[in-house]
Motif scaffolding. Structure first.
Motif, PDB file in Angstrom:
ATOM      1  N   ARG A   1       0.821  -1.213   0.000  1.00 42.47           N
ATOM      2  CA  ARG A   1       0.000   0.000   0.000  1.00 42.47           C
ATOM      3  C   ARG A   1       0.853   1.260   0.000  1.00 42.47           C
ATOM      4  NH1 ARG A   1      -5.502  -0.715   3.561  1.00 42.47           N
ATOM      5  NH2 ARG A   1      -5.936  -2.887   3.050  1.00 42.47           N
ATOM      6  N   HIS A   2       0.236   2.351  -0.452  1.00 43.38           N
ATOM      7  CA  HIS A   2       0.842   3.674  -0.343  1.00 43.38           C
ATOM      8  C   HIS A   2       0.952   4.015   1.144  1.00 43.38           C
ATOM      9  CE1 HIS A   2       0.960   8.095  -0.398  1.00 43.38           C
ATOM     10  NE2 HIS A   2       1.425   7.989  -1.631  1.00 43.38           N
ATOM     11  N   PRO A   3       1.983   4.782   1.544  1.00 40.00           N
ATOM     12  CA  PRO A   3       2.126   5.131   2.962  1.00 40.00           C
ATOM     13  C   PRO A   3       0.875   5.714   3.606  1.00 40.00           C
ATOM     14  CG  PRO A   3       4.108   5.729   1.781  1.00 40.00           C
ATOM     15  CD  PRO A   3       3.130   5.246   0.743  1.00 40.00           C
TER      16      PRO A   3
ATOM     17  N   ASP B   1      -2.231   5.013   2.780  1.00 41.75           N
ATOM     18  CA  ASP B   1      -3.164   3.900   2.976  1.00 41.75           C
ATOM     19  C   ASP B   1      -2.707   2.993   4.119  1.00 41.75           C
ATOM     20  OD1 ASP B   1      -4.873   4.654   0.907  1.00 41.75           O
ATOM     21  OD2 ASP B   1      -3.645   3.656  -0.595  1.00 41.75           O
ATOM     22  N   ARG B   2      -1.386   2.835   4.249  1.00 42.34           N
ATOM     23  CA  ARG B   2      -0.867   2.031   5.363  1.00 42.34           C
ATOM     24  C   ARG B   2      -1.203   2.696   6.700  1.00 42.34           C
ATOM     25  NH1 ARG B   2       4.086   0.392   2.365  1.00 42.34           N
ATOM     26  NH2 ARG B   2       5.198   2.157   3.290  1.00 42.34           N
TER      27      ARG B   2
ATOM     28  N   ALA C   1      -4.361  12.945   0.615  1.00 40.81           N
ATOM     29  CA  ALA C   1      -4.391  12.085  -0.583  1.00 40.81           C
ATOM     30  C   ALA C   1      -4.721  12.903  -1.825  1.00 40.81           C
ATOM     31  CB  ALA C   1      -5.412  10.971  -0.388  1.00 40.81           C
TER      32      ALA C   1
ATOM     33  N   ALA D   1      -1.573  14.389  -3.542  1.00 44.43           N
ATOM     34  CA  ALA D   1      -0.464  13.498  -3.889  1.00 44.43           C
ATOM     35  C   ALA D   1       0.183  13.837  -5.225  1.00 44.43           C
ATOM     36  CB  ALA D   1      -0.946  12.048  -3.894  1.00 44.43           C
ATOM     37  N   ASP D   2      -0.590  14.425  -6.158  1.00 50.09           N
ATOM     38  CA  ASP D   2      -0.057  14.716  -7.492  1.00 50.09           C
ATOM     39  C   ASP D   2       0.352  16.182  -7.645  1.00 50.09           C
ATOM     40  OD1 ASP D   2      -2.550  15.812  -7.360  1.00 50.09           O
ATOM     41  OD2 ASP D   2      -3.165  15.234  -9.389  1.00 50.09           O
TER      42      ASP D   2
END
Length: 235
Positions: A19-21, A23-24, A113, A116-117
Motif C-alpha cells: 500500500r501507499h504510505p 493507505d498504510r 491524498a 499526492a499529485d
C-alpha cells in the motif's frame, strides 16, 4: 487496545506491504480504532490518527522509542530515546477552528491524498487550506488573499491539532547545532511491524521445516514457548 498477536501482526503486514504510505497509515488507524467506520478514519484529523498509532505502538512494542537523526550542520548521527513527555498531550481535536472570520476543519488523510499529485509546495498548501474551509462560500477570491490567510490558519490549526505534525527538539553533541526533527509515527510503526514480521516469518520457516507444523500452529505458540523450540533447532 491489547497488543497484536503474532498472527494479527503478520496479517497487518501482509495487507499493508504493497500500500501507499497514506493507505498504510489508515490501515494501522483501523487496527488501533476498530470501532470507527472507514469514512471516519479518512476524515479524522491527522492528530487523532497519529495519537491512535502511538497508543497502538505502545501496546505492541512498549513505551520506549529508540530513534536517530543526522545533524544537518555536521552530519553527526544522533541516537536517542524518544520520551513521550516531549510530545504534546493527547487531547481531543476541535471540530472547527476559527481564523479571521473563517471556519476550518483540521486536515485528515483524505485531504492529503488529494494533494499526492501536486508538485509545488506553495500550491499544495493553498489547496490544502481550501479543502479545510468549512464553508466553501467563504473561500478567499485570489491567491494573495489566500496566502495572507494561510499564515494565520497554519498556526491556528497546528495549535488545535499538535499531533498532526510531530517534531522533536534536539541539540547536536558534536557541533552544538539545535533544531527540530520530524517524527512520523506511521512510518516508524510500520518499519517496526515490517521488521517483526520478517523475524516471525523466519521463525515459522525454521519450525515448519524442523517439525512439520503449520503456520497457524506455530503462530499460536506464545513467545516464550516458540523461543524455547527455536533454541532447540538452532545450531
Amino acid at each position: 487496545m491489547p497488543a497484536l498477536s503474532a498472527a494479527q501482526l503478520l496479517s497487518v503486514w501482509e495487507h499493508g506491504a504493497l500500500r501507499h504510505p497514506l493507505d498504510r497509515a489508515l490501515l494501522l488507524f483501523a487496527v488501533a480504532e476498530p470501532g470507527l467506520a472507514p469514512d471516519a478514519l479518512a476524515d479524522a484529523p491527522l492528530g487523532a490518527c497519529n495519537a491512535a498509532l502511538m497508543r497502538l505502538r505502545r501496546d505492541c512494542f512498549g513505551a520506549a522509542i529508540p530513534a536517530w537523526t543526522d545533524c544537518p550542520a555536521c552530519g553527526e548521527r544522533m541516537s536517542f530515546e524518544l520520551d513521550l513527555a516531549q510530545l504534546p498531550a493527547m487531547t481531543p481535536v476541535p471540530d472547527v477552528v476559527e481564523v479571521e472570520g473563517h471556519r476550518f476543519r483540521c486536515p485528515g488523510a483524505r485531504q492529503l491524498a488529494a494533494l499526492a499529485d501536486c508538485p509545488d509546495a506553495d500550491e499544495a498548501a493553498r489547496r490544502l487550506l481550501l479543502s479545510c474551509i468549512a464553508d466553501e462560500a467563504q473561500a478567499p477570491a485570489d491567491n494573495a488573499m489566500l496566502d495572507q490567510l494561510l499564515v494565520h490558519a497554519e498556526h491556528a490549526i497546528e495549535a488545535a491539532d499538535p499531533w498532526a505534525d510531530l517534531a522533536v527538539d534536539y541539540q547536536c553533541p558534536a557541533c552544538g547545532h539545535a533544531g527540530e526533527a520530524a517524527f512520523d509515527i506511521a512510518s516508524y510503526l510500520w518499519e517496526e511491524i515490517e521488521a517483526h514480521a520478517g523475524r516471525l516469518l523466519d521463525e515459522v520457516h525454521l519450525l515448519a521445516s524442523s517439525y512439520g507444523w503449520r503456520e497457524d500452529e506455530i503462530l499460536a505458540l506464545g513467545d516464550v514457548r516458540r523461543a524455547a523450540y527455536l533454541a532447540r533447532v538452532t545450531p
